[in-house]
Design an enzyme around this catalytic site. Structure first.
Site, short mmCIF file in Angstrom:
data_model
loop_
_atom_site.label_atom_id
_atom_site.label_comp_id
_atom_site.label_asym_id
_atom_site.label_seq_id
_atom_site.Cartn_x
_atom_site.Cartn_y
_atom_site.Cartn_z
N CYS A 9 -6.77 -6.58 0.17
CA CYS A 9 -5.52 -6.52 0.94
C CYS A 9 -4.94 -5.09 0.92
O CYS A 9 -5.51 -4.20 1.54
CB CYS A 9 -4.55 -7.56 0.42
N HIS A 17 -6.98 -12.53 -0.46
CA HIS A 17 -6.70 -12.46 -1.91
C HIS A 17 -7.59 -13.44 -2.69
O HIS A 17 -7.13 -14.53 -3.05
CB HIS A 17 -5.24 -12.83 -2.17
N GLU A 21 -8.29 -13.43 -5.67
CA GLU A 21 -7.81 -13.59 -7.06
C GLU A 21 -6.80 -14.73 -7.20
O GLU A 21 -6.46 -15.09 -8.32
CB GLU A 21 -7.23 -12.26 -7.58
N ARG A 73 0.53 -11.45 4.30
CA ARG A 73 0.90 -10.26 5.10
C ARG A 73 -0.30 -9.30 5.18
O ARG A 73 -0.23 -8.11 4.88
CB ARG A 73 2.13 -9.56 4.51
N SER A 121 0.81 -1.21 0.00
CA SER A 121 0.00 0.00 0.00
C SER A 121 0.85 1.27 0.00
O SER A 121 0.49 2.27 -0.63
CB SER A 121 -0.95 0.00 1.20
#
Ligand code: GLN
Length: 189
Positions: A79, A169, A171, A134, A49
């Site tokens: 995330c 996640h 994806e 994470r 981020s």
């Protein structure tokens, strides 16, 4: 259905693969001029981020995207994407779009248990696999935010109007139901 995928850093290719498998068209947002294209929805992928946030400012895209989210553009943050959306970060002084009224804790599972996979219920979908890398979690959510999933008592998925945020996640698994749910949000708009 045309979905813009923020492609500055992180796991954007994986999102495109899932969205295309579900029949959506998608394009990558890498620079300011990509924001001129029509989109029915926007995906903010996982990654780092701090890096994405810095690039969003440097490339002069932060305010434009923030405005569009406020105006109702459906957005799906996973995330690090959830961190970008959060109104507050409990362990970091930064704030990016700040449009999702929740408090998020970054790297909330610590370094040791940084990554793990589990299965849990997500409203209104049902039981799905969840991969955490994470990952952050949502410490608290303001009124009007719908909690969609919890793992070990911690909030890991929320919806607030046009915004969907998950700390895992979806994806990277073969279960595409969270993306299908997001496409449904885009269709309804
Ligand atoms: N730890 C990352 C961050 O703070 C998020 C990890 C991820 O997106 N998989 O931005």
């Amino acid at each position: 259905m045309i979905i813009g995928v923020l492609a500055l850093q992180g796991a954007f290719v994986e999102h495109e693969r899932v969205l295309r498998a579900l029949g959506a068209e998608c394009f990558e947002i890498r620079q300011r001029k990509d924001l001129e294209r029509h989109m029915d929805g926007l995906v903010l992928p996982g990654g780092e981020s701090t890096v994405m946030g810095k690039l969003l400012v440097e490339l002069d895209m932060l305010e434009n995207i923030k405005e569009r989210i406020i105006q109702g553009l459906p957005v799906f943050g996973t995330c690090a994407g959830l961190i970008l959306l959060a109104k507050n970060l409990s362990n970091d002084g930064k704030k990016y779009f700040g449009t999702l009224p929740v408090t998020v804790k970054r790297n909330a599972y610590g370094r040791q248990l940084g990554s793990f996979a589990t299965e849990a219920e997500m409203k209104p979908i049902g039981k799905i696999p969840m991969t955490f890398i994470r990952a952050p979690y949502i410490e608290s959510a303001e009124e009007g935010v719908e909690v969609l999933a919890k793992v070990d008592g911690n909030i890991v998925a929320v919806r607030y109007q046009n915004q969907l945020g998950v700390s895992f996640h979806p994806e990277v698994t073969e279960n595409h139901s969270v993306h299908a749910y997001f496409l449904h949000m885009c269709e309804k708009r």
